[in-house]
Design an enzyme around this catalytic site. Sequence first.
Site, PDB file in Angstrom:
ATOM      1  N   LYS A  11      60.743  76.218  96.061  1.00 22.19           N
ATOM      2  CA  LYS A  11      61.489  75.398  97.089  1.00 22.19           C
ATOM      3  C   LYS A  11      60.528  75.695  98.567  1.00 22.19           C
ATOM      4  O   LYS A  11      60.118  76.851  99.016  1.00 22.19           O
ATOM      5  CB  LYS A  11      62.774  75.853  97.628  1.00 22.19           C
ATOM      6  CG  LYS A  11      63.305  75.136  98.953  1.00 22.19           C
ATOM      7  CD  LYS A  11      64.818  75.333  99.067  1.00 22.19           C
ATOM      8  CE  LYS A  11      65.297  74.823 100.224  1.00 22.19           C
ATOM      9  NZ  LYS A  11      66.674  74.895 100.431  1.00 22.19           N
ATOM     10  N   LYS A  49      60.969  71.651  94.588  1.00 21.41           N
ATOM     11  CA  LYS A  49      61.554  70.938  95.843  1.00 21.41           C
ATOM     12  C   LYS A  49      60.564  70.967  97.137  1.00 21.41           C
ATOM     13  O   LYS A  49      60.274  72.139  97.252  1.00 21.41           O
ATOM     14  CB  LYS A  49      63.063  71.444  96.079  1.00 21.41           C
ATOM     15  CG  LYS A  49      63.686  70.911  97.314  1.00 21.41           C
ATOM     16  CD  LYS A  49      64.922  71.668  97.418  1.00 21.41           C
ATOM     17  CE  LYS A  49      65.652  71.013  98.865  1.00 21.41           C
ATOM     18  NZ  LYS A  49      66.748  71.738  99.079  1.00 21.41           N
TER      19      LYS A  49
END
Length: 317
Positions: free
Chosen positions: A190, A243
């Site tokens: 992330k 992400k």
Amino acid sequence: MSAFPATRLRRLRRTDALRSLVRETRLDLDDFVQPLFVGPTSVANEELPAMGRHSIEDVVAEAGELVSLGVNAVLLFGIPEEEEKDDEGSGAWADDGIVQRALRALRAEHPELVLVTDVCLCEYTAHGHCGVLRDGEVQNDETLELLARTAVSHVEAGADAVAPSDMMDGRVGAIREALPETPLISYAAKYASAFYGPFREVAESTPQEGDRRGYQMDPANVREALRECELDLVEGADVLMVKPALPYLDVIRAVRERFDSPVAAYNVSGEYALVKAAAAKGYLDERQAALESLTAIKRAGADIVFSYWTKDLARWL
Ligand code: PBG
């Protein structure tokens, strides 16, 4: 190998049926997860309709619609009342917290729908960081227990799977120890991204001071993403997530090539908002741009896609 004029790649592009016959990547609704925001009251979002806020009653109805459209899974985010926020983020694991109440209501009404929860403290802390804050620093090890507690409370309320998004080191292991049987989708790679902007508006989770670069990944790094994934697998993650998705297709591809576990990608709020805003201006066609974006994420190697377009996709397919 023969070249032009014997070889003409346009031959297979001539009709819809021919193109469909040789298509390498297809969108299947079964692979998609719809994020949903639950709050004390419903608040429609005119510009970004999939990012509206649902009351508990309303989220049950929305889930019903999703189920009838064939959607398999949702990802739940809680938005507590401002006055419920505190320094530790205790609303995150409260038995009567917003997500826990939503889970009980959804579990009862929609037993077949896969309920995934985002496990993080940032929506519940007054300072807006994803962990315990001391002297301007997010405290890694102290945060782990709070995340595990949050994940356990979600599962007790009916979650099928938990998805920690905080980026503390060791959180997967801490949650795995507390929940040996629960599917764990780790936001493994992330990045500290500008593309979370619309989400933070909706979730009211912008840090009061500083930013998340001390725990989320530097956008420049891909080898580090592979290390994050490896560690999360060792700690017990079942699914690895990358992400954002569109600016990180190379990372999705690298994770796909290195690991055999399912790979997820999160087509985040900023990716959705870019297309929505451009479509509103007449610069492009939303449906075509969305389908192309989602196809690109699948082509890069994602098995599972978290996307605000999931409900629209159900209608488009
Ligand atoms: C919580 C969290 C965020 C997103 C998912 N979980 C925000 C953040 O890390 O700042 C972003 C999702 C999106 O932009 O759609 N930590």
